[in-house]
Design an enzyme around this catalytic site. Sequence first.
Site: not given
Length: 513
Positions: A287-288
Amino acid sequence: MASDQKTEVRVRFAPSPTGYFHIGSARTALFNWLFAKNQGGKFILRIEDTDTERSKKEFEDDILDNLKWLGLDWDEGPLTQADIDSKRTNTEILKNSPQESTLSPYRSLYKGDFGPYRQSERLSIYERYLFKLLQENRAYWCFCSKEDLEIERQAMLAQGLPPKYSGRCSKIDPEEAEKRLKAGEKAVIRFRTPQTEIIFSDIIRGNIKFDTSLLGDIVIAKSLREPLFNLAVVVDDYEMKISHVIRGEDHISNTPKQILLQKALGFPEPKYAHIPLTLAADRSKLSKRFIETSLNEYRKAGYLQEAMINFIAYLGWHPKEEKDIMDKEELIQEFDLKRIQKANAIFNPAKLDWLNSQYIKKIPESEIKERLKNFVPKEWLKNEKLLIKAFNLAKERIKKLDEFKESAEFFFKLPNYKPELLSWQGMEKEKVISNLNILIEAIEKIDEKNFTLEKIENAIMPLTEALGRGELLWPLRVALSGKEASPGPFEIMDALGKIETLERLRLAIKKLL
Ligand code: GLU
């Protein structure tokens, strides 16, 4: 020339300071560093900050800080304070451009706090090469506006063609282009991309082929003093005599462009090794939030740098023999680019925690205070002896250093607990008091200077036969820790010492009266 280059291994870690230093960047840095060390070569740090809008000092500081924390020291730095970016315009530069390219000076320095190279301080170097490309007609000025380009793009898409620059400005006569520049027209510099097939051999992925006719003439600079990524990388890799480019797989598509630029400039081709991505445990893209998590966060949570190094080294690489724990020296000995896997690496947080707990157990006593200094209140550091004993008891159970404080708090300050907690399985209050008194009596007899685990056990264990194990040891342990769960009472006594032990027992009695 290419064969000369082979003799010295020189690699670089080239981060753009546009975000925090995360696990992915750490892995690229570590693989480069390990390879350099294994080969007796040099590891160079180059900050790629030509994107002035996105590059931030804060991010550069974060990168340097974390590299230092991991102990990934770089071997070179700029000789001078660099070429300062003058505010000249393209036209002035064209008038006075140097005819000869003088290479930027660099030298090997002893390890220390110097460098790094920053692309923003090397603009005059890129300028020379851009100028050369223009003079040799391998690059040209492009005056197309954003709007023109967008119209062109849409038209191509409408015809079902992959969009690329049409080459409209490639036919403009250089003298004409110079006149337009002098008149103040805006322009960028495009490379005349040869239409050919590029094949390069990647150490990890084998042969990679690329049809460059798909590229069109790429923009390599916004002006003579504003090189773009691909040009700056190619020039620097040459100037810094880089032998191996080891970087993330996300750069594979840049490699053919860079090879074409190298050919145009007459530079030798370095060897390439593109490292696969790292995926989350469920194989989804990380994920970011994870990608952006600075390594600082791990440091703050009490992951040890040794554990991080070990963990990161295993993201996509593994040694010949099966083993989970490898320190830096072993990694250097065994690191081999050929053992980097092609498949994506999987990030497994449980593995990191396990590794960390292993390294926590190995912290030598002489280092405990220093390692804990950011994780405990200042007063705790004043009593190093107690800190060491408390840590030795806690280290079997904690996974991260930030868990230590809570698990060891009671050594430094007895928590306020309820008197009922002192009673083992519904014991009468009177019985608890009487057992505590018996314990006090036995403990008082132990010599204060010889208050060792062995002496303590010898004094107390025989009493359990008549009085019951739970009935004696439970109230004792609670009186000492104030907690429902804690290390065993003898270990706590050994850590606290005789005086504090007796004080806590007397306080327990007082609570019950
Ligand atoms: N500056 C690039 C980045 O941060 C790396 C360039 C390279 O390694 O060639 O992704």
